[in-house]
Write a protein that holds these residues in place. Structure first.
Motif, mmCIF file in Angstrom:
data_model
loop_
_atom_site.group_PDB
_atom_site.id
_atom_site.type_symbol
_atom_site.label_atom_id
_atom_site.label_comp_id
_atom_site.label_asym_id
_atom_site.label_seq_id
_atom_site.Cartn_x
_atom_site.Cartn_y
_atom_site.Cartn_z
ATOM 1 N N LYS A 117 10.076 1.562 -15.921
ATOM 2 C CA LYS A 117 8.819 1.593 -16.652
ATOM 3 C C LYS A 117 8.195 0.205 -16.677
ATOM 4 N N GLY A 118 6.901 0.139 -16.376
ATOM 5 C CA GLY A 118 6.195 -1.133 -16.370
ATOM 6 C C GLY A 118 6.045 -1.753 -14.997
ATOM 7 N N GLN A 119 6.811 -1.295 -14.011
ATOM 8 C CA GLN A 119 6.651 -1.824 -12.658
ATOM 9 C C GLN A 119 5.305 -1.385 -12.070
ATOM 10 N N ILE A 120 4.791 -2.199 -11.158
ATOM 11 C CA ILE A 120 3.508 -1.946 -10.501
ATOM 12 C C ILE A 120 3.696 -2.140 -9.003
ATOM 13 N N PHE A 121 2.991 -1.341 -8.207
ATOM 14 C CA PHE A 121 2.978 -1.600 -6.772
ATOM 15 C C PHE A 121 1.564 -1.405 -6.236
ATOM 16 N N VAL A 122 1.261 -2.109 -5.154
ATOM 17 C CA VAL A 122 0.007 -1.933 -4.426
ATOM 18 C C VAL A 122 0.356 -1.633 -2.972
ATOM 19 N N PHE A 123 -0.539 -0.917 -2.308
ATOM 20 C CA PHE A 123 -0.266 -0.476 -0.938
ATOM 21 C C PHE A 123 -1.570 -0.373 -0.169
ATOM 22 N N TYR A 124 -1.508 -0.757 1.103
ATOM 23 C CA TYR A 124 -2.646 -0.586 2.007
ATOM 24 C C TYR A 124 -2.111 -0.073 3.341
ATOM 25 N N GLY A 125 -2.751 0.965 3.890
ATOM 26 C CA GLY A 125 -2.296 1.521 5.158
ATOM 27 C C GLY A 125 -3.392 2.270 5.879
ATOM 28 N N TRP A 126 -2.984 3.008 6.912
ATOM 29 C CA TRP A 126 -3.924 3.697 7.779
ATOM 30 C C TRP A 126 -3.459 5.128 7.984
ATOM 31 N N ASN A 127 -4.391 6.031 8.287
ATOM 32 C CA ASN A 127 -4.046 7.453 8.361
ATOM 33 C C ASN A 127 -4.569 8.126 9.619
ATOM 34 N N ARG A 128 -3.945 9.254 9.936
ATOM 35 C CA ARG A 128 -4.436 10.229 10.908
ATOM 36 C C ARG A 128 -4.494 11.579 10.198
ATOM 37 N N ASP A 129 -5.506 12.387 10.548
ATOM 38 C CA ASP A 129 -5.767 13.606 9.793
ATOM 39 C C ASP A 129 -6.056 14.783 10.714
ATOM 40 N N ILE A 178 -7.311 5.733 -2.908
ATOM 41 C CA ILE A 178 -8.506 6.002 -2.112
ATOM 42 C C ILE A 178 -8.039 6.393 -0.717
ATOM 43 N N ASP A 179 -8.394 7.586 -0.278
ATOM 44 C CA ASP A 179 -8.103 8.042 1.075
ATOM 45 C C ASP A 179 -9.428 8.074 1.840
ATOM 46 N N HIS A 180 -9.579 7.132 2.745
ATOM 47 C CA HIS A 180 -10.797 7.035 3.551
ATOM 48 C C HIS A 180 -10.524 7.735 4.882
ATOM 49 N N MET A 181 -10.799 9.034 4.907
ATOM 50 C CA MET A 181 -10.634 9.825 6.126
ATOM 51 C C MET A 181 -11.976 9.935 6.849
ATOM 52 N N LYS A 182 -11.930 10.467 8.061
ATOM 53 C CA LYS A 182 -13.162 10.704 8.818
ATOM 54 C C LYS A 182 -13.136 12.114 9.388
ATOM 55 N N TYR A 183 -14.242 12.821 9.199
ATOM 56 C CA TYR A 183 -14.357 14.224 9.600
ATOM 57 C C TYR A 183 -15.541 14.355 10.544
ATOM 58 N N ASP A 228 -18.237 7.920 7.132
ATOM 59 C CA ASP A 228 -18.290 6.607 6.450
ATOM 60 C C ASP A 228 -17.793 6.642 5.009
ATOM 61 N N GLY A 229 -16.992 7.521 4.604
ATOM 62 C CA GLY A 229 -16.284 8.511 5.399
ATOM 63 C C GLY A 229 -16.073 9.722 4.506
ATOM 64 N N LEU A 230 -15.022 10.477 4.797
ATOM 65 C CA LEU A 230 -14.594 11.574 3.931
ATOM 66 C C LEU A 230 -13.708 10.940 2.854
ATOM 67 N N ASN A 231 -14.328 10.418 1.809
ATOM 68 C CA ASN A 231 -13.636 9.595 0.815
ATOM 69 C C ASN A 231 -13.093 10.450 -0.327
ATOM 70 N N TYR A 232 -11.782 10.437 -0.461
ATOM 71 C CA TYR A 232 -11.084 11.190 -1.502
ATOM 72 C C TYR A 232 -10.555 10.189 -2.529
ATOM 73 N N GLU A 233 -11.242 10.082 -3.666
ATOM 74 C CA GLU A 233 -10.843 9.175 -4.739
ATOM 75 C C GLU A 233 -9.951 9.973 -5.685
ATOM 76 N N ASN A 234 -8.657 9.631 -5.745
ATOM 77 C CA ASN A 234 -7.713 10.527 -6.405
ATOM 78 C C ASN A 234 -6.779 9.821 -7.366
ATOM 79 N N LEU A 235 -6.254 10.609 -8.297
ATOM 80 C CA LEU A 235 -5.255 10.149 -9.249
ATOM 81 C C LEU A 235 -4.045 11.060 -9.122
ATOM 82 N N GLY A 236 -2.876 10.464 -8.893
ATOM 83 C CA GLY A 236 -1.676 11.257 -8.653
ATOM 84 C C GLY A 236 -0.545 10.901 -9.597
ATOM 85 N N LEU A 237 0.400 11.818 -9.699
ATOM 86 C CA LEU A 237 1.627 11.605 -10.456
ATOM 87 C C LEU A 237 2.780 11.761 -9.473
#
Length: 291
Positions: free
Chosen positions: A47-59, A122-127, A169-178
């Motif tokens: 509890k209290g830990q934080i992480f950040v992540f940046y990556g790339w996707n294929r869809d 933030i999932d920046h996909m392209k359709y 520019d793009g198919l932007n999915y702004e999401n909150l997950g558990l």
């Protein structure tokens, strides 16, 4: 000797009172063990830990029925095929000034409980609608020029004058997950952590659409919502660095896609299923140090 005695007493008490040995060892995470050294803390767990992540996707996207309404038309194209649009590999993938060009993902996670994180993403996909296809048509078009392009209940979309349709520019999915996390491998210099969870969010695409020769629509707009299931493997090394590989499947429903630049009521709606594979690098914070 004193430390060894403490360890022995705590393990014995675990047997007597039915305490899980793993839980006992986790308690020892906070105290010196042998020769003043501490057990390495579990990453992505406290509890209290934080992480950040940046990556790339294929869809990949399922076929979709797209319904268009506006002044002089009300029609639907059925089983429209689409694909993603990955950027050719190069400097653009690591140049911060061009990061929005690629199909990228961003995450920031906060552990609200041990092994349970709230993750903003933030999932920046392209359709991109496949242009070389013939789609089934139903509905009406009042303009005789474009109505004539419909033959035997179908329209050939290879003629770009009828329609071009993209969320690039793009198919932007702004999401909150558990997400729930479980440590699979715990070594001094490396950990492997599995996670699984679900998310929900809004669709904020910048859709590039040109219908019936109108000026191309190209603006950000809240168009609908999405939801997903996700699972990831996280390789944590050098105490804080993380390589993450994630798979995701979800459903998107956009009922207010803008098809013109003006304020006319012209719009489209569609829903489809997507699958996504992504990978990238991250960093964890508030992971306690050890000797």
């Amino acid at each position: 000797m004193k430390n060894l005695l403490v360890v022995g007493l705590m393990i014995m008490s675990g047997f007597v009172f039915g305490q899980n040995i793993n839980d006992t060892l986790r308690q020892l995470n906070q105290e010196p063990l042998i020769s003043g050294k501490k057990i390495k803390p579990y990453p992505l767990s406290k509890k209290g830990q934080i992480f950040v992540f940046y990556g790339w996707n294929r869809d990949a996207f399922s076929n979709s029925d797209i319904h268009f309404t506006g002044n002089g038309y009300d029609f639907q194209l059925n089983n429209v095929q689409a694909r993603d649009k990955p950027t050719k590999f190069g400097i653009v993938y690591i140049d911060p000034s061009w990061f929005t060009v690629t199909q990228y993902n961003f995450r920031i996670g906060y552990f609200i409980k041990d092994n349970l994180a709230l993750v903003l993403g933030i999932d920046h996909m392209k359709y991109v609608m496949k242009q070389e296809q013939t789609a089934d048509f139903s509905g009406t078009i009042s303009d005789p020029k474009y109505a004539a392009m419909v033959q035997n209940g179908q329209v050939n979309l290879a003629d770009t004058e009828f329609l071009t349709f993209e969320h690039t520019d793009g198919l932007n999915y702004e999401n909150l997950g558990l997400e729930k996390y479980k440590n699979l491998i715990h070594k001094r210099n490396i950990d492997l952590v599995w996670s699984y969870g679900a998310g929900i969010g809004v669709m904020f695409p910048k859709s590039n659409i040109k219908l019936f020769g109108n000026e191309r629509s190209d603006r950000f707009h809240v168009a609908g919502m999405g939801t997903d299931l996700r699972s990831s493997l996280n390789l944590v090394f050098w105490k804080n660095w993380m390589i993450r590989a994630e798979a995701k499947a979800g459903y998107i429903n956009m009922w207010d896609i803008k098809t013109t630049l003006n304020n006319k009521p012209d719009k489209a709606r569609q829903d489809f299923v997507f699958v996504q594979a992504l990978a990238g690098i991250g960093y964890t914070f508030n992971t306690k140090k050890y000797n």
